[in-house]
Enzyme design. Structure first.
Site, short mmCIF file in Angstrom:
data_model
loop_
_atom_site.label_atom_id
_atom_site.label_comp_id
_atom_site.label_asym_id
_atom_site.label_seq_id
_atom_site.Cartn_x
_atom_site.Cartn_y
_atom_site.Cartn_z
N LYS A 171 0.81 -1.22 0.00
CA LYS A 171 0.00 0.00 0.00
C LYS A 171 0.84 1.27 0.00
O LYS A 171 0.44 2.29 -0.54
CB LYS A 171 -0.96 -0.02 1.19
CG LYS A 171 -2.02 -1.12 1.08
CD LYS A 171 -2.96 -1.11 2.27
CE LYS A 171 -4.03 -2.18 2.11
NZ LYS A 171 -3.47 -3.53 2.09
N GLU A 209 -2.80 7.36 7.26
CA GLU A 209 -3.40 8.31 6.33
C GLU A 209 -4.58 9.01 7.00
O GLU A 209 -5.12 8.52 8.00
CB GLU A 209 -3.88 7.60 5.06
CG GLU A 209 -4.99 6.61 5.28
CD GLU A 209 -5.35 5.82 4.03
OE1 GLU A 209 -4.58 5.88 3.06
OE2 GLU A 209 -6.40 5.16 4.03
N GLU A 219 -9.65 0.57 -5.26
CA GLU A 219 -10.57 1.04 -4.24
C GLU A 219 -10.43 2.55 -4.04
O GLU A 219 -9.33 3.09 -4.02
CB GLU A 219 -10.32 0.30 -2.92
CG GLU A 219 -10.50 -1.21 -3.05
CD GLU A 219 -10.61 -1.89 -1.69
OE1 GLU A 219 -10.43 -1.21 -0.66
OE2 GLU A 219 -10.86 -3.10 -1.68
N GLU A 269 -6.27 2.05 -2.51
CA GLU A 269 -5.33 0.96 -2.76
C GLU A 269 -5.81 0.17 -3.96
O GLU A 269 -6.95 0.31 -4.40
CB GLU A 269 -5.24 0.04 -1.54
CG GLU A 269 -6.57 -0.61 -1.18
CD GLU A 269 -6.51 -1.38 0.13
OE1 GLU A 269 -5.41 -1.53 0.67
OE2 GLU A 269 -7.57 -1.83 0.59
N PHE A 326 -20.69 -8.19 17.41
CA PHE A 326 -20.13 -8.88 16.25
C PHE A 326 -18.86 -9.66 16.56
O PHE A 326 -18.01 -9.84 15.69
CB PHE A 326 -19.87 -7.90 15.09
CG PHE A 326 -21.07 -7.15 14.65
CD1 PHE A 326 -21.98 -7.72 13.78
CD2 PHE A 326 -21.32 -5.87 15.12
CE1 PHE A 326 -23.11 -7.04 13.38
CE2 PHE A 326 -22.45 -5.18 14.74
CZ PHE A 326 -23.35 -5.76 13.86
#
Length: 666
Positions: free
Chosen positions: A116, A200, A275, A288, A348
């Site tokens: 990346k 980022e 993406e 990426e 989750f």
């Protein structure tokens, strides 16, 4: 064409690749770990080879083990699926060195785009709009905090070699940056064998939209429209759709052309995904490029009619891409729901265990609706703690978004899974959510709409009335059956009452029932009458009914004086009683749940990575108490309120079950 393909993966993606290979007349080889000896992909393949112990870092991502299987099987090509070794340049090069085709992009493309940090730099040089951030390697947590302040909070800490939501954390302050750096680094090392982290800027209120590209080794490249992947939790996609309900034609074209240009700049050949983050003003930023097949590729296949796995195989064999950009269609709408072994009622958290019941909806193909289920499990199989918790990818297609959503609602209601925690209720809840239906979604959807977690669905009164009518008719059938079995009544139907009180979700509906050979009429106190038509019989776990012309699918379990009903994300106990029984039921005391407020319970089966406190420590709300690792993800357990640690029952290295007591407080 290739004679034999080895699939260097497991689960649903291995099964998916096997299906296309079989369609093309190509033999397949599965690989498996100790935990996957009886897995579905092993059963489907023409042959299977054992490659090591259960942990992925001792089997599926050990290049030497996979190469041994390639040589032993005589495979002339390898499809890596996604995850594991799919974006590992050393693996691709090792295959090239022994003359075996890698069904994926060239090594240089993997190296430049799969990393990346490097891909960001290349994208910037190519003039692609990118998110602000620091692309260098970060040495330690102190430097991560310093850089985060320079970029400006909130920031995203991401594993350079990552994917699938692993090794990613959002930080809103110095403490979260420090903790997130270490957790991301650990997850990245465990999942990818590469612990490099970059930072980022985190774009608030973003949409996650990606472009599917397809290129050959002869310089041809196209894009196959976009996928909207904004419904995420913990940076892991949950629901995807194609096309996006947000993009206009100009933005779609610009994103597609940039994606193709980027792919050609690195000599890309195979299927790949670029993406982007897209903001509310339709400005898009490169995130990426995934140099592999994406989990959500089926929705693209459903709207374009292109088998991406077949195209990957043909490109790897050296064929020229036969599809031109003008040939790419955008037909109808497709939605994918990822069914995970995760308990939505426990935030989750992963679940493991045996699938005591696994009955997907029937797969269908027509001009009106398509139902597709990509899976790697079967009834009686086990969900292991060692791998990703995905059970299946349920997809629907229909001519419009509205009809595709309705098809998904019915398919989810028809999907039977028992034995483990799973997210079917949550998926159903999203399908019925007004904001999702409108298409007004961002990557913050789950956080914003379920800020306190998912605690089930409260159905509308109209929905409750339909369920009340349905269960009343079903209960009458059950009572007639029970009377016949007992042999104590001659006219069974005459002895079954017509006046009932149906109690569900804190409401009680006094009703009367009048039955005939074709159905039953259920009359409510306010004068409304609902007509119930169904062929349900006692013992059926799935009931398909029509309630005054409205289709209804219910999952059914028998309980005392009624049923446990699951529908549209709701899990309801329905009691059908005589008026006198209902009157007496009001006098029964309610069972009080035990007080666990002074206990820290393990929320999932997992391994204690570390314990951050000691007996006698005073902790404050939000303080990290310990870290539990499960299914390659680290979960930090925090204090819910200020207290003092009285006892610690677990230490680093301990394996715990759900609700095991980790520590106690005064």
């Amino acid at each position: 064409m290739f004679k034999k393909i080895l699939i260097a993966n497991r689960g649903e993606i291995a099964c998916r690749v096997i299906k296309t290979a079989q369609k093309m007349g190509i033999k397949t080889v599965a690989i498996y770990s100790d935990a996957d000896r009886r897995a579905l992909h092993v059963q489907m393949a023409d042959e299977a080879i054992h490659i090591g112990p259960a942990p992925a870092n001792q089997s599926y991502i050990v290049i030497e083990n996979v190469l041994r299987a390639v040589k032993e099987s005589g495979a002339d090509a390898v499809h890596p699926g996604y995850g594991f070794l799919s974006e590992n340049k050393l693996f691709a090069q090792a295959l090239a060195d022994i003359g075996v085709a890698f069904i994926g992009p060239p090594v240089n493309a993997i190296e430049s785009m799969g990393d990346k940090i490097t891909s960001k730099k290349i994208a910037q040089e190519a003039g692609v709009s990118t998110v602000p951030g620091y692309m260098g390697v970060i040495a330690d947590a102190d430097e991560a905090v310093k850089i985060s302040n320079q970029v400006g909070y909130p920031v995203m800490l991401k594993a350079s070699a990552g994917g699938g939501g692993k090794g990613m954390r959002i930080a809103w302050n110095d403490q979260e940056a420090r903790e997130g750096f270490q957790s991301s680094k650990n997850e990245a090392a465990n999942s990818f064998g590469d612990d490099r982290i970059f930072i980022e800027k985190f774009v608030t209120q973003p949409r996650h939209i990606e472009i599917q590209v397809l290129a050959d080794s002869h310089g041809n490249a196209i894009y196959l429209n976009e996928r909207e992947c904004s419904i995420q939790r913990r940076n892991q996609k949950v629901i995807e759709e194609a096309p996006s309900p947000f993009l206009d034609e100009a933005t779609r074209k610009a994103m597609g052309e940039q994606s193709v240009a980027l792919a050609q700049a690195v000599g890309y050949a195979s299927a790949g995904t670029v993406e982007f983050i897209v903001d509310g003003a339709s400005k898009f930023y490169f995130l990426e490029m995934n140099t592999r097949l994406q989990v959500e590729h089926p929705v693209t296949e459903l709207i374009t009619g292109v088998d991406l796995v077949e195209q990957m195989i043909r490109v790897a064999f050296g064929e020229v891409l036969q599809i031109k950009q003008d040939d790419v269609q955008r037909n109808g709408w497709a939605i994918e729901s990822r069914l995970y072994a995760e308990d939505p009622y426990r935030n989750f958290l992963p679940a493991i265990g045996r699938l005591t019941r696994y009955r997907p909806p029937e797969e269908t193909v027509s001009d009106i609706v398509v139902v597709r289920n990509d899976t790697g499990v079967y009834e009686g199989g086990e969900i292991s703690m060692y791998y990703d918790p995905m059970i299946a990818k349920l997809c629907t297609w229909a001519p419009t978004r509205e009809t595709a959503i309705e098809a998904m609602r019915v398919a989810l209601d028809s999907f039977e899974v028992e034995g483990i925690g799973h997210n079917l209720p949550f998926l159903s809840a999203v399908m019925d959510h007004p904001r999702f239906a409108s298409g007004n979604i961002t990557t913050a959807f789950i956080e914003e709409e379920y800020p306190d977690g998912f605690d089930g669905v409260s159905l509308s009164e109209d929905a409750l009335r339909r369920i009340a009518a349905a269960t009343c008719a079903m209960y009458r059938v059950s009572e007639i059956r029970r009377a016949r079995v007992s042999g104590r009544m001659d006219n069974h139907e005459r002895k079954v009452g017509t006046e009932w009180v149906v109690a569900l979700q804190d409401q009680a509906f006094p009703v009367s029932i009048s039955a005939d050979p074709k159905g039953a009429n259920i009359s409510f106190e306010d004068g409304e009458t609902l007509r119930v038509v169904s062929d349900w019989v006692p013992g059926d776990r799935l009931a398909r009914l029509q309630i005054s012309g409205v289709d209804l699918v219910l999952k059914v379990d028998k309980i005392t004086s009624g049923f446990r009903i699951r529908s549209r994300g709701a899990d309801i106990k329905v009691r059908v009683r005589t008026p006198r029984q209902a009157e007496l039921a009001h006098l029964m005391p309610e069972k009080v749940a035990p007080d666990t407020s002074r206990l820290l319970l393990c929320p999932m089966p997992g391994l204690i990575v570390n314990v951050n406190v000691a007996v006698g420590d005073t902790v404050h709300e939000g303080q990290a108490l310990c870290t539990v690792e499960a299914m390659k993800m680290e979960n930090i357990l925090r204090a819910e309120k200020a207290s003092t640690v009285a006892k610690i029952n677990a230490q680093a290295g301990d394996s715990l079950a759900v609700d095991d007591v980790i520590m106690e407080f005064e």
